[in-house]
Design a protein around this motif. Structure first.
Motif, PDB file in Angstrom:
ATOM      1  N   ALA A 174       0.727  -1.271   0.086  1.00 45.73           N
ATOM      2  CA  ALA A 174      -0.044  -0.020  -0.138  1.00 45.73           C
ATOM      3  C   ALA A 174       0.896   1.217  -0.067  1.00 45.73           C
ATOM      4  O   ALA A 174       0.608   2.333  -0.330  1.00 45.73           O
TER       5      ALA A 174
ATOM      6  N   LEU B 112       0.133   4.574  -2.080  1.00 44.84           N
ATOM      7  CA  LEU B 112       0.006   5.864  -1.535  1.00 44.84           C
ATOM      8  C   LEU B 112       0.599   6.827  -2.302  1.00 44.84           C
ATOM      9  O   LEU B 112       0.360   7.880  -2.496  1.00 44.84           O
TER      10      LEU B 112
ATOM     11  N   TYR C 192      -2.693   7.486  10.060  1.00 48.33           N
ATOM     12  CA  TYR C 192      -1.559   6.786   9.491  1.00 48.33           C
ATOM     13  C   TYR C 192      -0.433   7.844   9.113  1.00 48.33           C
ATOM     14  O   TYR C 192      -0.683   8.637   8.261  1.00 48.33           O
TER      15      TYR C 192
ATOM     16  N   ILE D 186      -6.606  -1.079   3.359  1.00 50.75           N
ATOM     17  CA  ILE D 186      -5.506  -2.010   3.741  1.00 50.75           C
ATOM     18  C   ILE D 186      -6.169  -2.695   4.805  1.00 50.75           C
ATOM     19  O   ILE D 186      -5.702  -4.107   4.783  1.00 50.75           O
ATOM     20  N   TYR D 187      -7.024  -2.447   5.630  1.00 51.17           N
ATOM     21  CA  TYR D 187      -7.455  -3.121   6.654  1.00 51.17           C
ATOM     22  C   TYR D 187      -8.766  -4.090   6.403  1.00 51.17           C
ATOM     23  O   TYR D 187      -9.421  -4.673   7.411  1.00 51.17           O
TER      24      TYR D 187
ATOM     25  N   SER E 280      -0.812  -6.997   2.501  1.00 52.22           N
ATOM     26  CA  SER E 280       0.150  -7.048   3.820  1.00 52.22           C
ATOM     27  C   SER E 280      -0.687  -7.575   4.966  1.00 52.22           C
ATOM     28  O   SER E 280      -0.336  -8.422   5.791  1.00 52.22           O
TER      29      SER E 280
HETATM   30  C1  LIG Z   1      -3.258   2.492   7.121  1.00 51.03           C
HETATM   31  C2  LIG Z   1      -2.062   1.892   6.708  1.00 51.03           C
HETATM   32  N1  LIG Z   1      -1.856   2.295   5.185  1.00 51.03           N
HETATM   33  C3  LIG Z   1      -0.794   1.663   4.601  1.00 51.03           C
HETATM   34  C4  LIG Z   1       0.087   0.855   5.090  1.00 51.03           C
HETATM   35  C5  LIG Z   1       1.289   0.442   4.303  1.00 51.03           C
HETATM   36  O1  LIG Z   1       1.238  -0.951   4.314  1.00 51.03           O
HETATM   37  P1  LIG Z   1       2.019  -1.869   3.235  1.00 51.03           P
HETATM   38  O2  LIG Z   1       3.014  -0.856   2.470  1.00 51.03           O
HETATM   39  O3  LIG Z   1       2.836  -2.864   4.171  1.00 51.03           O
HETATM   40  O4  LIG Z   1       1.007  -2.543   2.408  1.00 51.03           O
HETATM   41  C6  LIG Z   1      -0.146   0.649   6.664  1.00 51.03           C
HETATM   42  C7  LIG Z   1       0.919  -0.243   7.453  1.00 51.03           C
HETATM   43  O5  LIG Z   1       0.888  -0.469   8.639  1.00 51.03           O
HETATM   44  C8  LIG Z   1      -1.179   1.291   7.357  1.00 51.03           C
HETATM   45  O6  LIG Z   1      -1.408   1.021   8.642  1.00 51.03           O
END
Ligand SMILES: Cc1ncc(COP(=O)(O)O)c(C=O)c1O
Length: 386
Positions: free
Chosen positions: A100, A104, A125, A205-206, A232
């Motif tokens: 993610a 982003l 975040y 993501i959640y 993730s």
């Molecule tokens: C809200 C949120 N967005 C994005 C991420 C980034 O996750 P990743 O790059 O591992 O997919 C996290 C990681 O903790 C997160 O909590």
């Protein structure tokens, strides 16, 4: 002296990393530490995904994929939107990214000119405001509390929206609070942002780690929303670095060009492995893990309340509890430090998620087994009584 660009002055570290470092140091000295600070599933990646990764390597899948991702994986995600949410999201609008985090970065890069602003919730975040800063943009921290489920809503968004605002950023469920944005609120915010000629960006993501209800994707409201997701958390693949971004049709070309320049492609092995993530046998395993997270939440939430933490709302998802610790300390960072040193329990201070009321809050992650959570509670209780 090293010449480091000025913008780096605004890129803050995670305090929790320093705490984690200290926790590891204590462990090296023989102390037992209960880890409730870690923001990733404790489970290793599900076996069918691991097997597919190994098979891909053995089959020589070690080259770049197309920048926007393996066509089959984009199709599989598109099918998942249809089967899981009943929403039609064509594969051409799905871009595979390194986590993610990569999604982003792409989203903020294509949306923000220098000086333009993005409204986001505080607490939230923390990387989001840094991504905005790296684009020479301005992040506007909108203070949220339990009265709005720790989320933005239309009223709050209107209050913080400025003439130079171009986007609103939400995460549902949120890190650090685990709360969802309601459907009606989401639609109202979308309508408002559109009227302002801005863009709504929603981090999902959640999703998948939602317990008593079924989360709806923002893409059900409109095609005209940026949606971020990842392998993730629910899919348990943090270390594989794989996520995705869904964009409106007219952005696909710009995002593709940008991704070509920033990372060329997401990891090939991870993409091949992820093809098995949507198969029924994997989903069954992942749902068992989701149910275990739900059990942990159902234990930890009342247990923390009973020893005096204030958690006014039951979070719907993620694996976090955002707790008010004012009863014990007016400085949550100091509280967290003492808890680690004296009780051997690691949690995250509110300051890692913004500044609004940050000194009154801590985040507990239930990314460890039930026995550890029970031991953690026993230690915290003893610490508070002493
Ligand atoms: C809200 C949120 N967005 C994005 C991420 C980034 O996750 P990743 O790059 O591992 O997919 C996290 C990681 O903790 C997160 O909590």
């Amino acid at each position: 002296m090293a010449r480091i660009a000025d913008r780096m002055n605004d890129i803050k570290p995670f305090h929790v990393m320093a705490l984690l470092g200290r926790a590891r140091e204590l462990e090296a000295q023989g102390r037992s530490i209960i880890h409730m600070e870690i923001g990733e599933p404790d489970f290793v990646t599900a076996q069918p995904i691991v097997d597919a990764g190994i098979a891909a390597l053995q089959a020589g899948q070690t080259h770049y994929t197309p920048t926007v991702g393996l066509p089959d994986l984009r199709e599989a995600i598109s099918d998942y939107y249809q089967s899981h949410y009943g929403v039609d999201v064509p594969a051409r609008r799905i871009i595979i990214t390194p986590g993610a985090s990569g999604a982003l970065q792409l989203a903020f890069n294509v949306l923000i000119n220098p000086g333009e602003a993005v409204v986001m919730a505080d607490p939230g975040y923390p990387c989001n405001r840094h991504f905005v800063r790296l684009n020479e943009g301005q992040s506007i921290a909108a203070n949220v509390d339990a009265s709005s489920n720790y989320q933005l809503n239309e009223t709050i968004l209107k209050k913080y929206w400025t003439d130079n605002s171009v986007a609103a950023m939400l995460a549902s469920p949120s890190n650090p609070t685990g709360t969802l944005v309601g459907e009606a609120e989401l639609k109202a915010m979308y309508d408002f942002v559109k009227k302002q000629n801005g863009t709504l960006v929603v981090d999902e993501i959640y999703h998948g780690l939602v317990y008593d209800t079924q989360a709806k994707t923002a893409l059900a409201i409109s095609d005209d929303i940026f949606v971020i997701n990842s392998f993730s958390k629910y899919f348990g693949m943090t270390g594989w670095r794989l996520g995705w971004l869904v964009v409106p049709d007219e952005y696909v070309d710009a995002v593709d060009r940008l991704a070509q320049n920033i990372f060329l492609a997401a990891p090939t092995v991870a993409q091949h492995a992820a093809l098995t993530a949507f198969e029924p046998v994997t989903i069954e395993l992942l749902n068992q893990r989701r149910d275990e997270f739900a059990e942990r939440r159902n234990y930890l939430l009342p247990a923390l309340k009973e020893i005096g933490f204030d958690i006014p709302i039951v979070p719907d998802g993620a694996f976090y509890l955002y707790a008010n610790c004012e009863k014990f300390s007016s400085d949550s960072y100091q509280f967290v430090t003492e808890l680690l040193e004296q009780a051997g329990v690691a949690i995250t201070p509110g300051v890692d998620f913004g500044s609004y009321n940050a000194s009154k809050y801590v985040r507990f992650a239930y990314t460890t087994g039930m026995d550890n959570l029970k031991e953690g509670i026993a230690r915290i209780k003893k610490f508070l009584e002493s």
